[in-house]
Structure formats: structure tokens, C-alpha cells
Design an enzyme around this catalytic site. Structure first.
Site, PDB file in Angstrom:
ATOM      1  N   GLY A   1     -13.030  -3.906   0.172  1.00 12.49           N
ATOM      2  CA  GLY A   1     -14.451  -3.263   0.406  1.00 12.49           C
ATOM      3  C   GLY A   1     -14.764  -2.119  -0.632  1.00 12.49           C
ATOM      4  O   GLY A   1     -16.003  -2.384  -1.248  1.00 12.49           O
TER       5      GLY A   1
ATOM      6  N   LYS B 279     -17.759 -16.247   2.186  1.00  7.63           N
ATOM      7  CA  LYS B 279     -19.193 -16.010   2.474  1.00  7.63           C
ATOM      8  C   LYS B 279     -19.983 -15.520   1.325  1.00  7.63           C
ATOM      9  O   LYS B 279     -19.795 -14.632   0.608  1.00  7.63           O
ATOM     10  CB  LYS B 279     -19.398 -15.273   3.524  1.00  7.63           C
ATOM     11  CG  LYS B 279     -18.906 -15.954   4.966  1.00  7.63           C
ATOM     12  CD  LYS B 279     -18.742 -14.969   6.204  1.00  7.63           C
ATOM     13  CE  LYS B 279     -20.286 -14.406   6.585  1.00  7.63           C
ATOM     14  NZ  LYS B 279     -19.857 -13.235   7.662  1.00  7.63           N
TER      15      LYS B 279
ATOM     16  N   GLY C 207      -9.247  -8.258  -0.852  1.00  8.07           N
ATOM     17  CA  GLY C 207      -7.809  -8.483  -0.037  1.00  8.07           C
ATOM     18  C   GLY C 207      -7.259 -10.042  -0.141  1.00  8.07           C
ATOM     19  O   GLY C 207      -5.972 -10.106  -0.473  1.00  8.07           O
TER      20      GLY C 207
ATOM     21  N   ARG D  69       0.827  -1.057   0.016  1.00  9.80           N
ATOM     22  CA  ARG D  69      -0.202  -0.032   0.007  1.00  9.80           C
ATOM     23  C   ARG D  69       0.792   1.073   0.204  1.00  9.80           C
ATOM     24  O   ARG D  69       0.425   2.188  -0.529  1.00  9.80           O
ATOM     25  CB  ARG D  69      -1.018  -0.145   1.407  1.00  9.80           C
ATOM     26  CG  ARG D  69      -2.024  -0.871   1.072  1.00  9.80           C
ATOM     27  CD  ARG D  69      -2.963  -1.035   2.135  1.00  9.80           C
ATOM     28  NE  ARG D  69      -4.441  -1.526   1.495  1.00  9.80           N
ATOM     29  CZ  ARG D  69      -5.255  -2.164   2.549  1.00  9.80           C
ATOM     30  NH1 ARG D  69      -5.206  -2.242   3.895  1.00  9.80           N
ATOM     31  NH2 ARG D  69      -6.419  -2.453   1.825  1.00  9.80           N
TER      32      ARG D  69
HETATM   33  P1  ADP Z   1     -11.580 -11.642  -0.574  1.00  6.93           P
HETATM   34  O1  ADP Z   1     -10.938 -10.984   0.467  1.00  6.93           O
HETATM   35  O2  ADP Z   1     -10.797 -11.744  -1.896  1.00  6.93           O
HETATM   36  O3  ADP Z   1     -13.005 -10.787  -0.943  1.00  6.93           O
HETATM   37  P2  ADP Z   1     -12.873 -13.370   0.874  1.00  6.93           P
HETATM   38  O4  ADP Z   1     -12.633 -12.858   2.383  1.00  6.93           O
HETATM   39  O5  ADP Z   1     -14.358 -13.304   0.698  1.00  6.93           O
HETATM   40  O6  ADP Z   1     -12.001 -13.070  -0.207  1.00  6.93           O
HETATM   41  O7  ADP Z   1     -12.348 -15.103   1.211  1.00  6.93           O
HETATM   42  C1  ADP Z   1     -11.214 -15.546   1.429  1.00  6.93           C
HETATM   43  C2  ADP Z   1     -11.194 -16.714   2.317  1.00  6.93           C
HETATM   44  O8  ADP Z   1     -12.154 -17.813   1.859  1.00  6.93           O
HETATM   45  C3  ADP Z   1      -9.893 -17.470   2.144  1.00  6.93           C
HETATM   46  O9  ADP Z   1      -9.320 -17.200   3.584  1.00  6.93           O
HETATM   47  C4  ADP Z   1     -10.028 -18.833   1.792  1.00  6.93           C
HETATM   48  O10 ADP Z   1      -9.368 -19.724   2.804  1.00  6.93           O
HETATM   49  C5  ADP Z   1     -11.756 -18.894   2.212  1.00  6.93           C
HETATM   50  N1  ADP Z   1     -12.236 -20.204   1.462  1.00  6.93           N
HETATM   51  C6  ADP Z   1     -12.180 -20.330   0.134  1.00  6.93           C
HETATM   52  N2  ADP Z   1     -12.785 -21.516  -0.292  1.00  6.93           N
HETATM   53  C7  ADP Z   1     -13.227 -21.963   0.931  1.00  6.93           C
HETATM   54  C8  ADP Z   1     -13.946 -23.226   0.995  1.00  6.93           C
HETATM   55  N3  ADP Z   1     -14.205 -24.007   0.274  1.00  6.93           N
HETATM   56  N4  ADP Z   1     -14.040 -23.426   2.431  1.00  6.93           N
HETATM   57  C9  ADP Z   1     -13.854 -22.742   3.575  1.00  6.93           C
HETATM   58  N5  ADP Z   1     -13.042 -21.277   3.246  1.00  6.93           N
HETATM   59  C10 ADP Z   1     -12.786 -21.122   1.911  1.00  6.93           C
HETATM   60 MG    MG Z   2     -11.027 -11.221   2.574  1.00  2.00          MG
END
Ligand code: ADP
Ligand code: MG
Length: 396
Positions: A377, A200, A353, A35
Site C-alpha cells: 500500500g 483490479k 505484495g 519483514r
Molecule cells: P500487487 O499485490 O502486486 O499490487 P494485485 O494485488 O493488484 O498485485 O494483484 C495480484 C493478483 O492479480 C494475483 O493474485 C494474480 O493472480 C491476479 N491476476 C493477474 N492477472 C490476472 C488475470 N488475468 N485474471 C485474474 N487475476 C489475475
Molecule cells: Mg495484492
């Protein structure tokens, strides 16, 4: 959006800049300075223009109190190493220390105000409180440059209210982020695909809803895929499942059909009995996930299918890893998607992230993607089609 050019000659002027220096720290050491590096184009430009640069930034969540462990001191040290200009830290946010430090600035020098979140008015829900702090910031500068992309979705004093007090403009990073994300959402070159994953489904419902109106295809992996599989009537064993979202997701499956948006779910899944790096992993069809197993990655057939779709696209936005990439046994799906994006000549944007961290951790050359967003976000809200307060205020 107004850019720095609209601010005129900046020599000798005090330029207040909002940067995003919310870097990860371990034992007082910065573990990822991405960053800070992302802020350099704007800061270098201002220094070279002979401005007196006054930076506002936050670190962590001190919750309105002065807490030494959240001081910006480590950032000042690192920034001083990265930029060819003297950099100092003010003793406080807008008090005597800040005023004295700004007063002492010569042209081409930089001062960082202390962590803006040491002042509880920064994040206040009360407009009058934020405005009062913004007024105090405004007394430390002649013009304002908004360059903290990671915070532009927040209505905060150093992001939003300050822009109403001084002539203001978007910095280089914010311009690049907004241009890239708009190119990947507003009027994308087609075929336009979106890859969604992460833990999620409820975090990303807004994104799915908005993109069902725009994308040609949606590829869904990660933990959120199991709620989709459940909505199709499959049992998902011990996988992540948000039961309260099943009906909403059923609605999305219908909408996709009506609109002719191709919505692809994993056809196979890597399962394991436990959420553990060394748990024995096997591949099963997605409609045959055993009761005592959990899905932790998309399977090899799915990875191939997703990679083929990506190869055909002209624009791809990606948010959310395909599996638990932090564990090597469950990183292959995420790697396959990253590989497909990095070898394609489509316009590719990565937001989120953890997705950005995954790409770096898996050793991909960042320059092989069109854009990796610095704001999780903020980039999600843009994909959702929302108006961001910190951007809207630079537009009128
Ligand atoms: P981003 O930050 O890119 O938006 P998220 O915060 O929504 O992504 O999700 C990232 C997390 O999702 C990672 O820590 C990863 O381990 C978890 N994840 C991905 N697939 C699965 C799964 N099948 N079961 C549990 N956790 C998962
Ligand atoms: Mg995340």
C-alpha cells in the site's frame, strides 16, 4: 527526512522503534520472515550503539481487542534467532507489563511491546484518542525511530502521532525504501517505463493517472488489461472486467496519446475456459478472445514486446503480476517481465505484495533487482504521488 544520525549518541537511551512485523502465519508458525529480516539493519545498528530498544509493531487485525492468536510471541522467537541480542516480549501494549519490561532493559537489549492493535486507540479516527496512546508510548522512550515502511501511509498512533511527541527520525529501511521509490518516480533516468498488472484496475487508477505525466511508456498486463481492451472496443469474454471504469480508462488512453506516452496493451492473451490450474490453455490475439474463455496471462508475443521495452529503459517501476502466476500455466508472462528486469542494468523497483511474492516464488535472485519494496500500500501511494503522513511528519 531526518535520519538516525540526527538523534545523537544513543548509548543508554530508550529508543522506541516502529517496525513492520506483520508476517504471514500458519498454525502459529511464520511462513515468510522477510519483514523481520528487513528490520535488522536498524535494529542491529541500535543494539550496537548501546541503546535500549523498545519495538512497536502490529500483527493481523485483532480490531482493538487482546486476542492471543495475534500475539507477537512468534515474532519475538524469530527475531531472537536472527539478531545477536536478548529479545523479550512485554505482557501488554502500554500497561504495567510494558512499563516493567522497559524498566528492566539493559543497554543493547530489545523488548517488543505486544501487538499495538490490541489497543483500539492505535487506529482510531479520533485524533485525541490516538494522541492519548501516543503519549503513553512516549513515556516508554526517549527518542523515536520510524522503520515500519509498510505502515508509513497510515495516520496511526505508533506511526504518526508518536513522531510529534519525541525527537524522531527515519530508520534504515524507511530511508532505503523512500530513496528507491523516489528515484523511480520523481526524477527518473530516461527512458522511464512503468509495468502495471494485478487484478483490479480500480486499485491502480491513481497510479496510472500520476504516471501518465511522468513515464515514457506504460506496459499494461494482468487482469486490469481487459478493461483497457474493452475500452478499445474489443470483447473480452469471461475475463476480469470493470465495466464502470471503461470511461475513465478511455480518458487515460486519450491522455496517453496527447502526452506522447506509449501505452502498450497485450497483443495476445493466454485464455482458458475456467479459472483453474489445469484448465486447457490456448493463445489468441487480444482482439479475438472467445466469448466462453477468460484471459489469464499475457501471451508470448506480448511477453517478448514487454521484455524488449524493458531492455531499452533506464528506470522501470513494476507493480502487479502479468497473469495468474500462482498457477504454473499462467505464470509465463510474469516470469518474462521479471526475467527482463533482472537481466537489465536499469534501475528497477518492484512494489506490491503479490508482485514481490511472485518474484520470490518464481525463484529469482532478489539481489538482481535494484529494490523490492516491503510495503504494498505504501509503495502504491508513493507511485500515486501522494504525501505519506508517516513520512511527512519526519520531514519538518
Ligand atoms: P500487487 O499485490 O502486486 O499490487 P494485485 O494485488 O493488484 O498485485 O494483484 C495480484 C493478483 O492479480 C494475483 O493474485 C494474480 O493472480 C491476479 N491476476 C493477474 N492477472 C490476472 C488475470 N488475468 N485474471 C485474474 N487475476 C489475475
Ligand atoms: Mg495484492
Amino acid at each position: 527526512m531526518r535520519t538516525i544520525d540526527t538523534l545523537g549518541d544513543l548509548r543508554g537511551k530508550r529508543v522506541l522503534v516502529r517496525s513492520d512485523f506483520n508476517v504471514p502465519l500458519k498454525d502459529g508458525q511464520i511462513t515468510d520472515d522477510g519483514r523481520i529480516k528487513a528490520a535488522l539493519p536498524t535494529l542491529t545498528r541500535l543494539v550496537e550503539a548501546g541503546a535500549k530498544v523498545v519495538i512497536m509493531a502490529h500483527l493481523g487485525r485483532p480490531k482493538g481487542e487482546v486476542k492471543p492468536e495475534f500475539s507477537l510471541a512468534p515474532v519475538v522467537t524469530r527475531l531472537g534467532e536472527l539478531i545477536d541480542a536478548p529479545v523479550t516480549l512485554a505482557g501488554d501494549v502500554v500497561g504495567e507489563g510494558a512499563r516493567a519490561a522497559v524498566e528492566a532493559l539493559s543497554d543493547g537489549e530489545i523488548v517488543l511491546l505486544e501487538n499495538v492493535r490490541f489497543d483500539k486507540r492505535e487506529n482510531s479516527k479520533d485524533d485525541a484518542e490516538r494522541e492519548e496512546l501516543a503519549q503513553a508510548y512516549a513515556e516508554l522512550g526517549d527518542v523515536f525511530v520510524s522503520d515500519g515502511f509498510g505502515v508509513v501511509h497510515r495516520k496511526q498512533a505508533s506511526v504518526y502521532d508518536i513522531a510529534k511527541k519525541l525527537p524522531s527520525a527515519a530508520g534504515e529501511l524507511v530511508v532505503k525504501e523512500i530513496e528507491s521509490l523516489r528515484r523511480a518516480t520523481d526524477d527518473p533516468e530516461r527512458p522511464y517505463g512503468v509495468v502495471l498488472g494485478g487484478s483490479k484496475v480500480s486499485d491502480k487508477l491513481g497510479v496510472i493517472k500520476n504516471l501518465l505525466n511522468k513515464a515514457d511508456f506504460l506496459l499494461i498486463g494482468g487482469g486490469m488489461a481487459y478493461t483497457f481492451l474493452a475500452a478499445q472496443g474489443y470483447s473480452v469474454g469471461k475475463s476480469l472486467l470493470e465495466e464502470d471504469q471503461i470511461d475513465t480508462v478511455k480518458g487515460y488512453l486519450e491522455t496517453a496519446k496527447e502526452k506522447g506516452v506509449e501505452l502498450l496493451l497485450p497483443v495476445d492473451t493466454v485464455v482458458a475456459p475456467e479459472f483453474k490450474a489445469d484448465a486447457p490453455a490456448t493463445v489468441v490475439a487480444s482482439n479475438e478472445i472467445p466469448q466462453d474463455q477468460m484471459g489469464l496471462d499475457i501471451g508470448p508475443e506480448t511477453a517478448k514486446l514487454f521484455a524488449e521495452k524493458i531492455a531499452d529503459a533506464k528506470t522501470v517501476a513494476w507493480n502487479g503480476p502479468m497473469g495468474v502466476f500462482e498457477m504454473e500455466a499462467f505464470a509465463k508472462g510474469t516470469k518474462a517481465v521479471a526475467e527482463a528486469l533482472s537481466t537489465s542494468d536499469c534501475f528497477s523497483v518492484i512494489g506490491g505484495g503479490d508482485s514481490a511474492a511472485a518474484v520470490r516464488q518464481l525463484g529469482f535472485d532478489e539481489s538482481t533487482f535494484s529494490h523490492i519494496s516491503t510495503g504494498g500500500g505504501a509503495s502504491l501511494e508513493l507511485l500515486e504521488g501522494k504525501e505519506l503522513p508517516g513520512i511527512a511528519v519526519l520531514e519538518d
